[in-house]
Motif scaffolding. Sequence first.
Motif, PDB file in Angstrom:
ATOM      1  N   PHE A  19       0.847  -1.194   0.000  1.00 14.21           N
ATOM      2  CA  PHE A  19       0.000   0.000   0.000  1.00 14.21           C
ATOM      3  C   PHE A  19       0.882   1.242   0.000  1.00 14.21           C
ATOM      4  CE2 PHE A  19      -2.093  -3.522   2.010  1.00 14.21           C
ATOM      5  CZ  PHE A  19      -3.328  -3.548   1.389  1.00 14.21           C
ATOM      6  N   VAL A  20       0.556   2.181  -0.889  1.00 15.26           N
ATOM      7  CA  VAL A  20       1.362   3.387  -1.051  1.00 15.26           C
ATOM      8  C   VAL A  20       0.482   4.603  -0.778  1.00 15.26           C
ATOM      9  CG1 VAL A  20       2.799   4.724  -2.637  1.00 15.26           C
ATOM     10  CG2 VAL A  20       2.730   2.222  -2.828  1.00 15.26           C
ATOM     11  N   SER A 121       8.554   1.026  -9.761  1.00 20.72           N
ATOM     12  CA  SER A 121       7.262   1.096 -10.466  1.00 20.72           C
ATOM     13  C   SER A 121       6.806  -0.260 -10.991  1.00 20.72           C
ATOM     14  CB  SER A 121       7.327   2.108 -11.610  1.00 20.72           C
ATOM     15  OG  SER A 121       8.316   1.740 -12.555  1.00 20.72           O
ATOM     16  N   HIS A 122       7.744  -1.116 -11.385  1.00 23.46           N
ATOM     17  CA  HIS A 122       7.355  -2.437 -11.900  1.00 23.46           C
ATOM     18  C   HIS A 122       6.643  -3.268 -10.834  1.00 23.46           C
ATOM     19  CE1 HIS A 122      11.284  -2.874 -10.043  1.00 23.46           C
ATOM     20  NE2 HIS A 122      11.110  -4.183  -9.968  1.00 23.46           N
ATOM     21  N   VAL A 123       6.951  -3.026  -9.563  1.00 24.03           N
ATOM     22  CA  VAL A 123       6.265  -3.726  -8.473  1.00 24.03           C
ATOM     23  C   VAL A 123       5.014  -2.960  -8.049  1.00 24.03           C
ATOM     24  CG1 VAL A 123       6.467  -4.552  -6.095  1.00 24.03           C
ATOM     25  CG2 VAL A 123       8.427  -4.727  -7.643  1.00 24.03           C
ATOM     26  N   LEU A 124       5.120  -1.633  -7.989  1.00 25.10           N
ATOM     27  CA  LEU A 124       4.004  -0.819  -7.506  1.00 25.10           C
ATOM     28  C   LEU A 124       2.837  -0.777  -8.494  1.00 25.10           C
ATOM     29  CD1 LEU A 124       5.951   2.153  -5.893  1.00 25.10           C
ATOM     30  CD2 LEU A 124       5.124   0.042  -4.829  1.00 25.10           C
ATOM     31  N   ASN A 125       3.069  -1.163  -9.732  1.00 28.63           N
ATOM     32  CA  ASN A 125       1.991  -1.212 -10.717  1.00 28.63           C
ATOM     33  C   ASN A 125       1.415  -2.611 -10.887  1.00 28.63           C
ATOM     34  OD1 ASN A 125       1.785   1.542 -11.607  1.00 28.63           O
ATOM     35  ND2 ASN A 125       3.759   1.292 -12.617  1.00 28.63           N
ATOM     36  N   ASN A 128      -0.651  -6.702  -6.812  1.00 29.05           N
ATOM     37  CA  ASN A 128      -0.554  -6.827  -5.355  1.00 29.05           C
ATOM     38  C   ASN A 128      -0.507  -5.487  -4.634  1.00 29.05           C
ATOM     39  OD1 ASN A 128      -0.384  -9.704  -5.245  1.00 29.05           O
ATOM     40  ND2 ASN A 128       1.680  -9.533  -6.083  1.00 29.05           N
ATOM     41  N   THR A 129      -0.524  -4.382  -5.381  1.00 33.57           N
ATOM     42  CA  THR A 129      -0.309  -3.065  -4.797  1.00 33.57           C
ATOM     43  C   THR A 129      -1.508  -2.146  -4.998  1.00 33.57           C
ATOM     44  OG1 THR A 129       2.071  -3.265  -5.196  1.00 33.57           O
ATOM     45  CG2 THR A 129       1.221  -1.049  -4.797  1.00 33.57           C
ATOM     46  N   MET A 130      -1.797  -1.342  -3.967  1.00 32.54           N
ATOM     47  CA  MET A 130      -2.835  -0.327  -4.048  1.00 32.54           C
ATOM     48  C   MET A 130      -2.204   1.013  -3.679  1.00 32.54           C
ATOM     49  SD  MET A 130      -6.580  -0.224  -2.207  1.00 32.54           S
ATOM     50  CE  MET A 130      -7.413  -1.154  -3.475  1.00 32.54           C
ATOM     51  N   VAL A 131      -2.403   2.004  -4.546  1.00 27.47           N
ATOM     52  CA  VAL A 131      -1.829   3.332  -4.337  1.00 27.47           C
ATOM     53  C   VAL A 131      -2.948   4.308  -4.000  1.00 27.47           C
ATOM     54  CG1 VAL A 131      -0.494   5.208  -5.372  1.00 27.47           C
ATOM     55  CG2 VAL A 131       0.022   2.823  -5.976  1.00 27.47           C
ATOM     56  N   PHE A 132      -2.754   5.058  -2.914  1.00 35.01           N
ATOM     57  CA  PHE A 132      -3.727   6.058  -2.475  1.00 35.01           C
ATOM     58  C   PHE A 132      -3.167   7.456  -2.683  1.00 35.01           C
ATOM     59  CE2 PHE A 132      -4.485   2.377   0.380  1.00 35.01           C
ATOM     60  CZ  PHE A 132      -5.781   2.080   0.002  1.00 35.01           C
ATOM     61  N   PHE A 133      -3.921   8.299  -3.363  1.00 32.42           N
ATOM     62  CA  PHE A 133      -3.575   9.709  -3.517  1.00 32.42           C
ATOM     63  C   PHE A 133      -4.485  10.493  -2.577  1.00 32.42           C
ATOM     64  CE2 PHE A 133      -4.153  13.744  -6.078  1.00 32.42           C
ATOM     65  CZ  PHE A 133      -2.926  14.285  -5.739  1.00 32.42           C
ATOM     66  N   VAL A 134      -3.894  11.082  -1.540  1.00 30.99           N
ATOM     67  CA  VAL A 134      -4.660  11.744  -0.480  1.00 30.99           C
ATOM     68  C   VAL A 134      -4.831  13.225  -0.817  1.00 30.99           C
ATOM     69  CG1 VAL A 134      -4.778  12.223   1.991  1.00 30.99           C
ATOM     70  CG2 VAL A 134      -3.694  10.101   1.186  1.00 30.99           C
ATOM     71  N   ILE A 135      -6.076  13.692  -0.755  1.00 31.73           N
ATOM     72  CA  ILE A 135      -6.383  15.086  -1.095  1.00 31.73           C
ATOM     73  C   ILE A 135      -7.049  15.781   0.080  1.00 31.73           C
ATOM     74  CG2 ILE A 135      -7.707  16.612  -2.621  1.00 31.73           C
ATOM     75  CD1 ILE A 135      -7.553  14.415  -4.755  1.00 31.73           C
ATOM     76  N   ARG A 160       6.034   7.092 -11.915  1.00 27.74           N
ATOM     77  CA  ARG A 160       5.623   6.125 -12.947  1.00 27.74           C
ATOM     78  C   ARG A 160       4.513   5.194 -12.470  1.00 27.74           C
ATOM     79  NH1 ARG A 160      11.333   3.977 -15.100  1.00 27.74           N
ATOM     80  NH2 ARG A 160      11.801   4.077 -12.900  1.00 27.74           N
ATOM     81  N   ILE A 161       3.717   5.676 -11.540  1.00 24.38           N
ATOM     82  CA  ILE A 161       2.560   4.909 -11.069  1.00 24.38           C
ATOM     83  C   ILE A 161       1.399   5.155 -12.018  1.00 24.38           C
ATOM     84  CG2 ILE A 161       0.833   4.770  -9.227  1.00 24.38           C
ATOM     85  CD1 ILE A 161       3.105   5.295  -7.244  1.00 24.38           C
ATOM     86  N   ARG A 162       0.747   4.071 -12.452  1.00 21.25           N
ATOM     87  CA  ARG A 162      -0.301   4.184 -13.461  1.00 21.25           C
ATOM     88  C   ARG A 162      -1.703   4.343 -12.889  1.00 21.25           C
ATOM     89  NH1 ARG A 162       2.938   0.029 -16.013  1.00 21.25           N
ATOM     90  NH2 ARG A 162       1.511  -1.545 -15.242  1.00 21.25           N
ATOM     91  N   HIS A 163      -1.962   3.767 -11.724  1.00 16.85           N
ATOM     92  CA  HIS A 163      -3.322   3.791 -11.175  1.00 16.85           C
ATOM     93  C   HIS A 163      -3.297   4.272  -9.731  1.00 16.85           C
ATOM     94  CE1 HIS A 163      -4.546   1.523 -14.696  1.00 16.85           C
ATOM     95  NE2 HIS A 163      -3.582   0.658 -14.444  1.00 16.85           N
TER      96      HIS A 163
END
Length: 198
Positions: A19-20, A121-125, A128-135, A160-163
């Motif tokens: 989780f990012v 980025s190859h792992v974070l995309n 198994n990974t979820m990326v959160f953009f906090v606003i 280089r995170i896509r989602h």
Amino acid sequence: MQNDHKEIIRDLLKRKKNFVFIGEAGSGKSELAINFALQMGEVADNPVHLFDMDQTKPLFRSRDVSELLEQEGIIVHSQKQYLDAPTLVPGVIETLRDPDTYVLLDIGGNATGARMIGQFSHVLNDENTMVFFVINTYRPWSKDAIGINETLYRISKVSRIRHVNIISNPNLGLETTAQDVIEGNNKLKEIIADSVSI
């Protein structure tokens, strides 16, 4: 309600392991990452690692409460920063790839901080990974669609995170009221709705 949260996290951990948390300074991403780590620690069967990779100069960092986190069984990783030189916390890629761990990355509050994770980025995309953009709509750069889009573009380009998954976290620090949260959430909904309709 507490049990509902635990069930949600248990279900999430069945599908994701990394989780990012990214977002501008003042968005509250570190506070969210810390609380998420503590919640994970209560339900996870495997070790929970929190990497404080914040290289900007915020008022608060995850490492500031490392003692509390470690008392709750969270493994905290951070690296001393010398002057303004970005330093990479060791062990990130190995832990991200380890199927027997859960990982949270608390990323710096701007493009400079986000650039550090581009090499992963190859792992974070992967799945198994979820990326959160906090606003936080009360911050100057998150008051409208232009500011939010520019920030997200800069961060996603260098990382280089896509989602990303958006988390609304409207707050005015310790002075935040329930009404502030409601109004801030509604504002972000309007911004997103206007962006989609354009």
